[in-house]
Motif scaffolding. Structure first.
Motif, PDB file in Angstrom:
ATOM      1  N   GLN A 152       8.367   3.428   2.480  1.00  0.00           N
ATOM      2  CA  GLN A 152       7.619   3.636   3.345  1.00  0.00           C
ATOM      3  C   GLN A 152       6.337   4.168   3.070  1.00  0.00           C
ATOM      4  O   GLN A 152       6.601   5.253   2.386  1.00  0.00           O
ATOM      5  CB  GLN A 152       8.204   4.120   4.665  1.00  0.00           C
ATOM      6  CG  GLN A 152       9.261   3.537   5.235  1.00  0.00           C
ATOM      7  CD  GLN A 152       8.736   2.421   6.048  1.00  0.00           C
ATOM      8  OE1 GLN A 152       7.814   1.901   6.516  1.00  0.00           O
ATOM      9  NE2 GLN A 152       9.900   1.181   6.236  1.00  0.00           N
ATOM     10  N   PRO A 153       5.229   3.469   3.087  1.00  0.00           N
ATOM     11  CA  PRO A 153       3.977   4.256   2.999  1.00  0.00           C
ATOM     12  C   PRO A 153       3.837   5.330   3.667  1.00  0.00           C
ATOM     13  O   PRO A 153       4.294   5.447   5.021  1.00  0.00           O
ATOM     14  CB  PRO A 153       2.811   3.139   3.356  1.00  0.00           C
ATOM     15  CG  PRO A 153       3.538   2.262   4.133  1.00  0.00           C
ATOM     16  CD  PRO A 153       4.916   2.308   3.954  1.00  0.00           C
ATOM     17  N   LEU A 154       2.846   6.377   3.316  1.00  0.00           N
ATOM     18  CA  LEU A 154       2.355   7.372   4.029  1.00  0.00           C
ATOM     19  C   LEU A 154       1.622   7.137   5.251  1.00  0.00           C
ATOM     20  O   LEU A 154       0.798   6.274   5.282  1.00  0.00           O
ATOM     21  CB  LEU A 154       1.601   8.281   3.466  1.00  0.00           C
ATOM     22  CG  LEU A 154       0.962   9.763   3.988  1.00  0.00           C
ATOM     23  CD1 LEU A 154       1.968  10.692   4.126  1.00  0.00           C
ATOM     24  CD2 LEU A 154      -0.160  10.296   2.976  1.00  0.00           C
ATOM     25  N   ARG A 155       1.997   7.441   6.353  1.00  0.00           N
ATOM     26  CA  ARG A 155       1.256   7.241   7.780  1.00  0.00           C
ATOM     27  C   ARG A 155       0.352   8.248   7.933  1.00  0.00           C
ATOM     28  O   ARG A 155       0.560   9.451   7.833  1.00  0.00           O
ATOM     29  CB  ARG A 155       2.151   6.972   8.995  1.00  0.00           C
ATOM     30  CG  ARG A 155       3.460   6.114   8.771  1.00  0.00           C
ATOM     31  CD  ARG A 155       4.211   5.915   9.968  1.00  0.00           C
ATOM     32  NE  ARG A 155       5.105   7.172  10.302  1.00  0.00           N
ATOM     33  CZ  ARG A 155       6.153   7.391  10.840  1.00  0.00           C
ATOM     34  NH1 ARG A 155       6.268   6.523  11.825  1.00  0.00           N
ATOM     35  NH2 ARG A 155       6.521   8.525  10.892  1.00  0.00           N
ATOM     36  N   VAL A 156      -0.832   7.944   8.154  1.00  0.00           N
ATOM     37  CA  VAL A 156      -2.303   8.627   8.116  1.00  0.00           C
ATOM     38  C   VAL A 156      -2.869   8.457   9.538  1.00  0.00           C
ATOM     39  O   VAL A 156      -3.394   7.382   9.740  1.00  0.00           O
ATOM     40  CB  VAL A 156      -3.250   8.352   6.890  1.00  0.00           C
ATOM     41  CG1 VAL A 156      -4.384   9.393   6.998  1.00  0.00           C
ATOM     42  CG2 VAL A 156      -2.543   8.495   5.764  1.00  0.00           C
ATOM     43  N   VAL A 157      -3.080   9.431  10.032  1.00  0.00           N
ATOM     44  CA  VAL A 157      -3.895   9.422  11.441  1.00  0.00           C
ATOM     45  C   VAL A 157      -5.324  10.449  11.374  1.00  0.00           C
ATOM     46  O   VAL A 157      -5.236  11.348  10.890  1.00  0.00           O
ATOM     47  CB  VAL A 157      -3.105   9.916  12.786  1.00  0.00           C
ATOM     48  CG1 VAL A 157      -3.976   9.857  13.889  1.00  0.00           C
ATOM     49  CG2 VAL A 157      -1.817   9.222  12.778  1.00  0.00           C
ATOM     50  N   VAL A 158      -6.086   9.606  11.527  1.00  0.00           N
ATOM     51  CA  VAL A 158      -7.539  10.170  11.306  1.00  0.00           C
ATOM     52  C   VAL A 158      -8.269  10.776  12.670  1.00  0.00           C
ATOM     53  O   VAL A 158      -8.363   9.573  13.505  1.00  0.00           O
ATOM     54  CB  VAL A 158      -8.575   9.308  10.546  1.00  0.00           C
ATOM     55  CG1 VAL A 158      -9.829   9.987  10.226  1.00  0.00           C
ATOM     56  CG2 VAL A 158      -7.808   9.065   9.039  1.00  0.00           C
ATOM     57  N   GLY A 159      -8.830  11.860  12.782  1.00  0.00           N
ATOM     58  CA  GLY A 159      -9.701  12.176  14.042  1.00  0.00           C
ATOM     59  C   GLY A 159      -9.309  13.453  14.451  1.00  0.00           C
ATOM     60  O   GLY A 159      -8.355  14.052  14.055  1.00  0.00           O
ATOM     61  N   LEU A 160     -10.005  13.978  15.405  1.00  0.00           N
ATOM     62  CA  LEU A 160     -10.062  15.400  15.858  1.00  0.00           C
ATOM     63  C   LEU A 160      -9.135  15.656  17.046  1.00  0.00           C
ATOM     64  O   LEU A 160      -8.558  16.602  17.255  1.00  0.00           O
ATOM     65  CB  LEU A 160     -11.489  15.745  16.395  1.00  0.00           C
ATOM     66  CG  LEU A 160     -12.553  15.618  15.144  1.00  0.00           C
ATOM     67  CD1 LEU A 160     -13.886  16.182  15.707  1.00  0.00           C
ATOM     68  CD2 LEU A 160     -11.967  16.558  13.814  1.00  0.00           C
TER      69      LEU A 160
ATOM     70  N   ALA B  51       0.831  -1.348  -0.119  1.00  0.00           N
ATOM     71  CA  ALA B  51      -0.094   0.002   0.042  1.00  0.00           C
ATOM     72  C   ALA B  51       0.810   1.134  -0.113  1.00  0.00           C
ATOM     73  O   ALA B  51       2.075   0.918   0.259  1.00  0.00           O
ATOM     74  CB  ALA B  51      -0.905  -0.026   1.131  1.00  0.00           C
ATOM     75  N   ASP B  52       0.372   2.584  -0.218  1.00  0.00           N
ATOM     76  CA  ASP B  52       0.860   3.489  -0.179  1.00  0.00           C
ATOM     77  C   ASP B  52       0.550   4.383   0.690  1.00  0.00           C
ATOM     78  O   ASP B  52       0.859   5.647   1.071  1.00  0.00           O
ATOM     79  CB  ASP B  52       1.301   4.491  -1.734  1.00  0.00           C
ATOM     80  CG  ASP B  52      -0.281   4.614  -2.239  1.00  0.00           C
ATOM     81  OD1 ASP B  52      -1.462   4.328  -1.628  1.00  0.00           O
ATOM     82  OD2 ASP B  52      -0.333   4.869  -3.424  1.00  0.00           O
ATOM     83  N   ALA B  53      -0.555   4.045   1.593  1.00  0.00           N
ATOM     84  CA  ALA B  53      -0.981   4.550   2.911  1.00  0.00           C
ATOM     85  C   ALA B  53      -1.571   3.727   3.809  1.00  0.00           C
ATOM     86  O   ALA B  53      -2.284   2.830   3.541  1.00  0.00           O
ATOM     87  CB  ALA B  53      -2.078   5.870   2.400  1.00  0.00           C
ATOM     88  N   VAL B  54      -1.102   4.022   5.163  1.00  0.00           N
ATOM     89  CA  VAL B  54      -1.477   3.292   6.249  1.00  0.00           C
ATOM     90  C   VAL B  54      -2.296   4.277   7.051  1.00  0.00           C
ATOM     91  O   VAL B  54      -1.885   5.036   7.280  1.00  0.00           O
ATOM     92  CB  VAL B  54      -0.436   2.812   6.930  1.00  0.00           C
ATOM     93  CG1 VAL B  54      -0.781   1.949   8.261  1.00  0.00           C
ATOM     94  CG2 VAL B  54       0.499   1.631   6.128  1.00  0.00           C
ATOM     95  N   VAL B  55      -3.460   3.696   7.456  1.00  0.00           N
ATOM     96  CA  VAL B  55      -4.569   4.622   8.213  1.00  0.00           C
ATOM     97  C   VAL B  55      -4.952   3.845   9.533  1.00  0.00           C
ATOM     98  O   VAL B  55      -5.429   2.957   9.235  1.00  0.00           O
ATOM     99  CB  VAL B  55      -5.770   4.953   7.074  1.00  0.00           C
ATOM    100  CG1 VAL B  55      -6.782   5.688   7.912  1.00  0.00           C
ATOM    101  CG2 VAL B  55      -5.214   5.674   5.888  1.00  0.00           C
ATOM    102  N   VAL B  56      -4.974   4.807  10.409  1.00  0.00           N
ATOM    103  CA  VAL B  56      -5.388   4.504  11.883  1.00  0.00           C
ATOM    104  C   VAL B  56      -6.177   5.452  12.374  1.00  0.00           C
ATOM    105  O   VAL B  56      -5.900   6.845  12.110  1.00  0.00           O
ATOM    106  CB  VAL B  56      -4.490   3.973  12.788  1.00  0.00           C
ATOM    107  CG1 VAL B  56      -3.895   2.644  12.274  1.00  0.00           C
ATOM    108  CG2 VAL B  56      -3.329   5.076  13.177  1.00  0.00           C
TER     109      VAL B  56
END
Length: 351
Positions: free
Chosen positions: A223-231, A193-198
């Motif tokens: 390394q894939p882009l690390r993506v953190v989702v949330g406020l 993948a090119d993005a890892v999302v948590v």
């Protein structure tokens, strides 16, 4: 003119070239090209090595030199017909005097498509393949093709669970539900993948680094882009904020906004790792395309469910992913891979 045995073999060779070691999975498609003379002998071959480098056709033409005149070009993807970082491959093929082009996959990108028509208009014989060879070419760039056709990244949701569907014990502990073989396999999957999302909850609870590491626990070169989702804010000491890979914090809870932001960054394949509420939000939005479930031979009886409420209240409304692979890993964990189709798609396919 029907595809010859030499041309079919050249397609397989071109597919292998396109998947050469070191060729990035994106953002450009992987493409291979083989040039055959009138007797079906290879006179040149090439492949695309990533954004900004020579396209496969140009690479093969350079290697063939004058032998390209009158040759057949066998390519895994329709030659591009536009000028981007490099010129159109259609014009390179015409200038070289290629007489025939065999294409395994039509280009789904409207910006670059139209190469087959341009070549035909110039008098070049063009054959567009179907069947197994076309399917193999499409599979070579599955995430890229999906993203171009759907306008959003492909989403693979990974979850590790016990036999009774728990992702953590009642006290919140979850390290380790799955075994070492599963964890190694997760790193392999992340690398595709090119993005890892948590979600922010996962970062605050588990402090994961979310990098890809090899079998010797060393970080891989890409390394894939690390993506953190949330406020919620993240602590400056969070491992996901270290310099091992790029990280972006998307301050939203809307899966559509997440995928739009990642598509704008030219990301094509999202590896969704959690937690239960973020995964449920993506599933409810119809934005999970593939599931990879690692089921450990463990029973807890209580604890955090692997996925939060999906809004399903009756068995008739249950989601029924189409299983595509089941593998027992070393140590006893079972990896199940399944496609999650939009509501009603499975019924339409079977009708």
């Amino acid at each position: 003119m029907a595809t010859s045995a030499a041309e079919r073999a050249a397609v397989q060779r071109a597919l292998a070239l396109a998947a050469s070691d070191g060729v990035p999975l994106g953002p450009n498609p992987r493409v291979g090209c083989v040039l055959l003379d009138a007797a079906g002998r290879t006179v040149g071959e090439g492949f695309h090595r990533g954004a900004g480098t020579a396209h496969a056709e140009v690479d093969a033409l350079r290697r063939a030199g004058e032998a390209a005149r009158g040759a057949t070009a066998v390519v895994t993807l329709e030659p591009c017909d536009h000028t981007g970082r490099t010129g159109p491959c259609t014009q390179a093929l015409l200038a070289a005097g290629v007489r025939r082009v065999v294409v395994a996959q039509r280009d789904p990108n409207p910006v670059a498509a139209g190469g087959a028509d341009t070549l035909r208009a110039a008098g070049v014989e063009v054959e567009l393949l179907d069947g197994e060879l076309a399917a193999q070419a499409r599979a070579l760039n599955a995430a890229w093709t999906f993203a171009v056709e759907r306008g959003r990244p492909l989403v693979t949701w990974k979850v590790a669970t016990t036999l009774d569907g728990r992702s953590a014990a009642a006290d919140g502990t979850s390290r380790w539900i799955s075994g070492a073989a599963s964890r190694r396999d997760v790193h392999r999957m992340r690398g595709l993948a090119d993005a890892v999302v948590v979600g922010t909850g996962t970062v605050l609870a588990d402090d994961p680094q979310l990098t890809v590491r090899d079998a010797d626990d060393r970080p891989t070169a890409v390394q894939p882009l690390r993506v953190v989702v949330g406020l919620r804010d993240l602590p400056a000491t969070a491992r996901v904020l270290d310099d091992a890979a790029e990280t972006v914090h998307l301050r939203t809870r809307d899966p559509h906004e997440v995928l739009a932001a990642l598509r704008a960054r030219d990301r094509q394949h999202v590896f969704l790792e959690g937690g239960a509420h973020l995964a449920a939000a993506f599933v409810r939005a119809g934005l999970v395309d593939e599931l990879v479930v690692y089921t450990a031979p463990v029973l807890l009886g209580a604890g955090t469910p692997a996925v939060a409420d999906l809004g399903i209240t009756t068995i008739g409304a249950a989601l029924r992913p189409r299983v595509t692979d089941v593998t027992v890993l070393e140590g006893g964990d079972v990896r199940t891979t399944a496609a999650l189709e939009p509501t009603g798609a499975a019924q339409e396919r079977e009708a």
